[in-house]
Each structure stands twice: as C-alpha cells, then as structure tokens.
Motif scaffolding. Structure first.
Motif, PDB file in Angstrom:
ATOM      1  N   THR A 170       0.818  -1.152   0.104  1.00 17.65           N
ATOM      2  CA  THR A 170       0.039   0.130   0.076  1.00 17.65           C
ATOM      3  C   THR A 170       0.839   1.204  -0.067  1.00 17.65           C
ATOM      4  OG1 THR A 170      -0.244   0.167   2.596  1.00 17.65           O
ATOM      5  CG2 THR A 170      -1.743  -1.387   1.312  1.00 17.65           C
ATOM      6  N   MET A 171       2.177   1.106   0.530  1.00 18.52           N
ATOM      7  CA  MET A 171       3.311   2.259   0.360  1.00 18.52           C
ATOM      8  C   MET A 171       3.541   2.517  -1.048  1.00 18.52           C
ATOM      9  SD  MET A 171       5.289   1.058   3.718  1.00 18.52           S
ATOM     10  CE  MET A 171       6.501   2.457   3.594  1.00 18.52           C
ATOM     11  N   VAL A 172       3.453   1.551  -1.785  1.00 20.12           N
ATOM     12  CA  VAL A 172       4.050   1.608  -3.128  1.00 20.12           C
ATOM     13  C   VAL A 172       2.938   1.841  -4.324  1.00 20.12           C
ATOM     14  CG1 VAL A 172       5.108   0.355  -5.039  1.00 20.12           C
ATOM     15  CG2 VAL A 172       5.779   0.124  -2.483  1.00 20.12           C
ATOM     16  N   TYR A 173       1.764   1.180  -4.210  1.00 16.74           N
ATOM     17  CA  TYR A 173       0.787   1.021  -5.195  1.00 16.74           C
ATOM     18  C   TYR A 173      -0.546   1.630  -4.929  1.00 16.74           C
ATOM     19  CZ  TYR A 173       4.119  -2.552  -6.920  1.00 16.74           C
ATOM     20  OH  TYR A 173       5.243  -3.053  -7.484  1.00 16.74           O
ATOM     21  N   ARG A 174      -1.204   2.364  -5.926  1.00 18.84           N
ATOM     22  CA  ARG A 174      -2.445   2.745  -5.701  1.00 18.84           C
ATOM     23  C   ARG A 174      -3.729   1.618  -5.508  1.00 18.84           C
ATOM     24  NH1 ARG A 174      -2.626   8.074  -8.603  1.00 18.84           N
ATOM     25  NH2 ARG A 174      -1.254   8.218 -10.098  1.00 18.84           N
ATOM     26  N   ARG A 175      -4.703   2.034  -5.047  1.00 20.46           N
ATOM     27  CA  ARG A 175      -5.900   1.239  -4.927  1.00 20.46           C
ATOM     28  C   ARG A 175      -5.884   0.026  -5.889  1.00 20.46           C
ATOM     29  NH1 ARG A 175     -11.123   3.719  -3.346  1.00 20.46           N
ATOM     30  NH2 ARG A 175     -11.714   1.832  -2.661  1.00 20.46           N
ATOM     31  N   GLU A 176      -6.133   0.588  -7.246  1.00 17.00           N
ATOM     32  CA  GLU A 176      -6.628  -0.278  -8.333  1.00 17.00           C
ATOM     33  C   GLU A 176      -5.264  -0.892  -8.731  1.00 17.00           C
ATOM     34  OE1 GLU A 176      -5.251   4.154  -9.504  1.00 17.00           O
ATOM     35  OE2 GLU A 176      -6.440   3.098  -8.286  1.00 17.00           O
ATOM     36  N   GLU A 177      -4.130  -0.829  -8.306  1.00 19.84           N
ATOM     37  CA  GLU A 177      -3.060  -1.442  -8.782  1.00 19.84           C
ATOM     38  C   GLU A 177      -2.797  -2.602  -7.950  1.00 19.84           C
ATOM     39  OE1 GLU A 177      -1.051   2.501 -10.530  1.00 19.84           O
ATOM     40  OE2 GLU A 177      -0.181   1.665  -8.758  1.00 19.84           O
ATOM     41  N   GLN A 178      -3.339  -2.642  -6.728  1.00 15.84           N
ATOM     42  CA  GLN A 178      -2.846  -3.708  -5.363  1.00 15.84           C
ATOM     43  C   GLN A 178      -3.384  -5.308  -5.814  1.00 15.84           C
ATOM     44  OE1 GLN A 178      -3.727  -1.999  -1.716  1.00 15.84           O
ATOM     45  NE2 GLN A 178      -3.049  -0.001  -2.492  1.00 15.84           N
ATOM     46  N   ALA A 179      -4.787  -5.412  -6.278  1.00 15.93           N
ATOM     47  CA  ALA A 179      -5.132  -6.839  -6.528  1.00 15.93           C
ATOM     48  C   ALA A 179      -3.969  -7.678  -6.849  1.00 15.93           C
ATOM     49  CB  ALA A 179      -6.420  -6.895  -6.967  1.00 15.93           C
ATOM     50  N   LYS A 180      -3.506  -7.162  -8.137  1.00 21.57           N
ATOM     51  CA  LYS A 180      -2.372  -7.841  -9.011  1.00 21.57           C
ATOM     52  C   LYS A 180      -1.368  -8.391  -8.182  1.00 21.57           C
ATOM     53  CE  LYS A 180      -1.691  -5.985 -12.909  1.00 21.57           C
ATOM     54  NZ  LYS A 180      -1.181  -5.166 -13.897  1.00 21.57           N
ATOM     55  N   ARG A 181      -0.718  -7.184  -7.340  1.00 26.67           N
ATOM     56  CA  ARG A 181       0.511  -7.355  -6.505  1.00 26.67           C
ATOM     57  C   ARG A 181       0.236  -8.283  -5.288  1.00 26.67           C
ATOM     58  NH1 ARG A 181      -0.097  -3.449 -10.195  1.00 26.67           N
ATOM     59  NH2 ARG A 181       2.165  -3.062 -11.220  1.00 26.67           N
ATOM     60  N   VAL A 182      -1.152  -8.268  -4.790  1.00 25.76           N
ATOM     61  CA  VAL A 182      -1.164  -9.244  -3.741  1.00 25.76           C
ATOM     62  C   VAL A 182      -1.391 -10.591  -4.352  1.00 25.76           C
ATOM     63  CG1 VAL A 182      -3.080  -9.829  -2.095  1.00 25.76           C
ATOM     64  CG2 VAL A 182      -2.844  -7.729  -2.283  1.00 25.76           C
ATOM     65  N   SER A 183      -1.701 -10.672  -5.624  1.00 22.64           N
ATOM     66  CA  SER A 183      -2.176 -12.068  -6.155  1.00 22.64           C
ATOM     67  C   SER A 183      -0.503 -12.573  -6.364  1.00 22.64           C
ATOM     68  CB  SER A 183      -2.473 -12.083  -7.476  1.00 22.64           C
ATOM     69  OG  SER A 183      -1.692 -11.470  -8.797  1.00 22.64           O
ATOM     70  N   TYR A 184       0.580 -11.748  -6.626  1.00 27.64           N
ATOM     71  CA  TYR A 184       1.910 -12.354  -6.745  1.00 27.64           C
ATOM     72  C   TYR A 184       2.411 -12.696  -5.499  1.00 27.64           C
ATOM     73  CZ  TYR A 184       2.375  -9.222 -10.928  1.00 27.64           C
ATOM     74  OH  TYR A 184       2.158  -8.733 -12.312  1.00 27.64           O
ATOM     75  N   LEU A 185       1.904 -12.226  -4.295  1.00 24.60           N
ATOM     76  CA  LEU A 185       2.316 -12.474  -2.827  1.00 24.60           C
ATOM     77  C   LEU A 185       1.565 -13.891  -2.813  1.00 24.60           C
ATOM     78  CD1 LEU A 185       3.567 -11.617  -0.371  1.00 24.60           C
ATOM     79  CD2 LEU A 185       1.677 -10.314   0.483  1.00 24.60           C
ATOM     80  N   MET A 186       0.309 -13.914  -2.769  1.00 25.00           N
ATOM     81  CA  MET A 186      -0.543 -15.189  -2.532  1.00 25.00           C
ATOM     82  C   MET A 186      -0.072 -16.266  -3.411  1.00 25.00           C
ATOM     83  SD  MET A 186      -2.039 -14.951   0.294  1.00 25.00           S
ATOM     84  CE  MET A 186      -2.774 -16.385   0.006  1.00 25.00           C
ATOM     85  N   SER A 187       0.267 -15.946  -4.667  1.00 20.46           N
ATOM     86  CA  SER A 187       0.597 -17.300  -5.589  1.00 20.46           C
ATOM     87  C   SER A 187       1.730 -17.774  -4.963  1.00 20.46           C
ATOM     88  CB  SER A 187       0.903 -16.521  -7.047  1.00 20.46           C
ATOM     89  OG  SER A 187       2.007 -15.705  -7.112  1.00 20.46           O
ATOM     90  N   CYS A 188       2.361 -17.010  -4.313  1.00 22.88           N
ATOM     91  CA  CYS A 188       3.923 -17.906  -3.733  1.00 22.88           C
ATOM     92  C   CYS A 188       3.299 -19.096  -2.833  1.00 22.88           C
ATOM     93  CB  CYS A 188       4.672 -16.823  -3.044  1.00 22.88           C
ATOM     94  SG  CYS A 188       5.392 -15.796  -4.053  1.00 22.88           S
ATOM     95  N   ALA A 189       1.981 -18.873  -2.029  1.00 24.84           N
ATOM     96  CA  ALA A 189       1.526 -19.981  -1.333  1.00 24.84           C
ATOM     97  C   ALA A 189       1.482 -21.259  -2.293  1.00 24.84           C
ATOM     98  CB  ALA A 189       0.361 -19.529  -0.630  1.00 24.84           C
ATOM     99  N   ALA A 190       0.968 -20.983  -3.447  1.00 26.63           N
ATOM    100  CA  ALA A 190       0.976 -22.158  -4.137  1.00 26.63           C
ATOM    101  C   ALA A 190       2.072 -22.584  -4.871  1.00 26.63           C
ATOM    102  CB  ALA A 190      -0.373 -21.711  -5.463  1.00 26.63           C
TER     103      ALA A 190
END
Length: 493
Positions: A170-190
């Motif tokens: 949230t310190m780096v990206y706008r609201r509309e840019e975050q779902a994609k970056r969170v997906s990068y993070l959570m995809s690491c779980a998979a």
C-alpha cells in the motif's frame, strides 16, 4: 543575510525555528494541492510501475515463498517418517500442525501496527532471521516437545510477514493496482507447494547423508534459503519506497505525486486510538474475517495435507510429493489470471463466489467418488479456489479501508481471524482419507458463499447511501465520516 533568512537558521537549542516549521508546512500543503491536479504521463507511469515491480516483487515473492515453505513442509516430511523418528503419535502430530497458529494469530495484529514504528526493513529482516534459524534447528529435534517449541516460535515470527508485506504494497501502489500485486504475493503460497513437493522429493533422497534422515535435510536446506531472503530484504526493501536508490529524479517526483494523490487512502502518519476503535467496530472487518476463516480452512487443510491425501489414494511417499506439483502450479496460474481480471474490472465478490463453486464441486467429488483419477482431478478443482479466494479477499479489504492505521489493524485482525482456521484444520484433518476434513472444508465453502454475498450487498448499500448524501437526498447521520467513511470514498465490490 536577510532577516527572513536569519529566521530560517537553526535555533540555539538545535531545533528548526518556528517560522521555518510554519513555512515548511505551508509548502507541503501547497505541493499537496498541486499534486492533486497533476496528471502523470501514462507511459512514464507505466514504466515506473514496471521498474517498481522488477525491484520489489521478486524479493517480496521469494520471502513469502520461503515463509510458506517453512510453515507447510511439515506436511511433506510426515510421509517421510518424521513422526516415527521423534516418537510422535497421530494426535501429537496434529497438535504440532495446529500449535503453529496459536502464536501466529496472537502476533499478527501487533506486528502490523508496529511496522510503522519499527520500519519495514527492520521488522521484516529481523523476523526472517529468527524464523530461518528456527527452521534449521527443527532439522535437529529429537522429541515431540522440541517440535512444539519450534512450531510456536515459527508461528510468532511468520505472523508479521503477510500483514507487513501487504501494508508495504500500500506504500507503493494505488488502490486499483493492488489486487494484482497481492496475487503475486499469495501465488507464492501455491508455488511453495510445488517447490516444496519438488524439494522434498529431491532432499528425501539425501536420506542417510551425514547420518541424518532425509526429512532433517528438508528443514536444514529450506531454513538456509530463508536466511538468504533476510539479506535480500535488508538491501532490497527501502523504508521509503518513494526514495528508492534505483529511481531517478523524475521518477521520485512521480512517486511523491502518487503519494499525495492517495493521501486520503494512506491517511495521517500519527497513531490514533480513535482509529483503532473505529477499526474494531467496522462491519467490513466482520464480513472479511468470516470469509477469511472459511477460505483458510481450505488453504491450511489442502496445502498442508495434500501429500497425505494423495498417499491415501495409493501413491508412495515420494510420488505423493511429486504429484502435488502440477496441482500447485495450476493453482498459481489460475490465481494470477483471475487477479489480473479483478484489477482490470475492479470486481471482487463475483470472482470469489465463482471460484468457490469449483471448490465445492471438487470436495463433493473427493467425498463421493472412489476412482483415483477422478479424485486427483478434484484436487485441481479445489486448487482453483484455495489460493484465489484467500488472496482476493485480502485485497478486497485492503482497498476498502482508510487511513493506514485503521487499515493496519483491520488487516492484522482479519489475518488473525482467518488463521484461526489453521488450528481447526490440524484437528479435522486427522486420518486418511480425511472424510471429516474434506467435509468440513465443503461446509466452510458454503458459509463463505453466504458471507461473500452479504459483504458485496453491504458495500453496494454503503455506496448508494454516500451518493444520496452527496446529492442532498439524505442527511449524513453516520457514526464514521472520515477515511473510507468519506462520502467521496467509493467502495469496490
């Protein structure tokens, strides 16, 4: 020297003069006002985003990958006779799986709130160092008590990683840019499931080397990998992303403009107990927490026990680890693709609801069909929702909460509520073929569908109320009118 210049000198007590402080505040307000009117060049902004992604995302992904590896490898080593080597019964092993989440849920919210004070680099590096050492030491345990101790320490340290990394985004990206970056993070779980399966397959072949069982090498090698990630965090994640070393002057100016334009989303840097009280009473937290708990039942049950589920289908210990790899890779690809769509169309409820349908079908097949091929196919259906729904739900809350301290507490509490599922999963997944665990997961998905629908309708109603207030059709009598409660802050559903 002019009188005005003299006033700007440092005062005898070492502080800037009052006049200079006033001038600086006025300048900041002027810059903020000007930034709101600035329209950044889309091509240059896109280049900036690519640069930020290339610098930050790999480090964030590798760190979360190592975190999930160290957490979930207990499922990989179970099929390699780890419980027998330390004289752990089935119930004691289930307790070891669950006990991790006791300290995990207790420390998530505190770490999230403390990140601002301790700074991102300090807190993330410190936590990574401690949990990597704990993982390495797990390779030398000889008793059930030692396993319990390492799992408790691991839970306390890893608790801070996801909420802190999420806040860093949230310190780096706008609201509309975050779902994609969170997906990068959570995809690491998979991805960690796939990597963990391959690593376990390779490392278990080290059985006997140095007089150590193969499962011990799994812990030692994966712990060393986490220690390397601590070095990457220290040098690669600056406390202030807007002043990152790899940005040129124009890009730093663009970052400052972007920060000003989302200041309402970020909010004040000052801690406020009132913001904490507002967060605790927020209906969005309740909706999101219930969804997260239900989806995390799948995440922790499926990701931890998939090798054992496959072993229950008739595969040996090595092959049951190998066969997890295609499932996890498929899950990661689907998650990233859906997250891109979620970012593009600013939709969350419909995507979570749809992916959960696949999971429901998958669990029904696991519970009712005896054919091994069909059961293996069912794991791919479950993989569609296991990581996707968890990640999208995190992003969904993230973009609908402001300012930052309110967001920090709610994200931490959401994760606390959700990760209580880890305690439950360890108890319902006790013995293959895991009829109780799979049935519980199916029921959790049904409850999640109700909560997702309710959350979507709630946000839609709130937006409609804000529109009526803006149009003068209704008096604003709401209890919270600041942050995301502002009438011009539109919720995304």
């Amino acid at each position: 020297m002019h009188t005005a210049d003299a006033q700007d000198e440092v005062a005898p007590d070492g502080r800037l003069s009052v006049q200079k402080e006033i001038d600086r505040e006025m300048a900041d307000e002027t810059c903020a006002g000007e930034a709101l009117d600035v329209v950044l060049d889309p091509q240059k902004e896109q280049k900036l985003l690519v640069k930020l992604d290339m610098a930050f995302v790999p480090i964030i992904m590798l760190t979360y990958l190592s975190c999930f590896l160290d957490r979930s490898n207990i499922g990989n080593v179970k099929v390699a006779h780890m419980p027998e080597d330390i004289n752990a019964s089935d119930s004691q092993f289930s307790i070891a799986v669950s006990i991790f989440y006791v300290t995990y849920v207790l420390f998530e919210a505190p770490w999230a709130v403390l990140m601002k004070k301790l700074t991102p680099r300090n807190i993330l590096t410190g936590l990574c160092i401690v949990w990597s050492l704990t993982t390495i030491f797990t390779g030398f345990i000889e008793s059930v008590g030692s396993l319990y101790a390492t799992r408790l320490i691991l839970g306390a340290c890893e608790a801070g990683l996801f909420p802190c990394l999420n806040l860093y985004l949230t310190m780096v990206y706008r609201r509309e840019e975050q779902a994609k970056r969170v997906s990068y993070l959570m995809s690491c779980a998979a991805i960690s499931g796939a990597v963990g399966g391959l690593l376990a397959y390779g490392l278990l072949h080290m059985d006997g080397i140095g007089g150590k069982a193969g499962w011990r090498w799994v812990y030692i090698i994966e712990g060393l990998f986490s220690a390397a990630c601590a070095i990457l965090i220290w040098f690669g994640l600056p406390n202030n992303p807007a002043e990152a070393y790899f940005l040129n002057e124009e890009e730093r100016w663009m970052m400052r403009v972007r920060n000003e334009q989302r200041r309402k989303y970020m909010g004040s840097d000052k801690f406020s107990w009132e913001e904490m009280r507002i967060a605790l009473r927020d209906p969005k937290l309740l909706f999101s927490g219930v969804i997260q708990f239900c989806q995390d039942i799948l995440l922790y049950g499926f990701s931890t026990f998939l090798p054992t589920i496959l072993q229950g289908m008739g595969y040996d210990s090595l092959m049951s680890n190998v066969l997890t790899v295609p499932v996890y890779i498929w899950s990661a690809i689907i998650f990233i693709a859906i997250a891109f769509c979620s970012d593009r169309y600013s939709k969350f409820a419909s995507y979570i609801f749809t992916t959960n349908v696949f999971g429901i079908v998958g669990y029904i097949l696991l519970l009712t069909v005896g054919n091994t091929a069909v059961q293996y196919f069912a794991t791919f259906l479950i993989g569609i929702t296991t990581y996707t729904a968890v990640g999208l739900n995190v992003a969904w809350l993230n973009v609908n909460i402001a300012p930052q301290y309110r967001r920090a507490l709610e994200i931490g509490l959401q994760q606390t509520m959700g990760n209580c599922a880890g305690i439950v999963a360890g108890q319902v997944y006790r013995q293959a073929p895991y009829v109780l665990g799979n049935g519980f997961s199916l029921g959790s998905l049904a409850v999640a569908q109700v909560a997702v629908t309710g959350f979507g309708f709630y946000l839609r109603r709130e937006n409609k109320m804000k529109d009526q207030i803006l149009n003068g059709e209704k008096e604003d009598t709401r209890r919270v009118q600041t942050g995301d409660g502002s009438v011009d802050f539109k919720y995304i559903y």
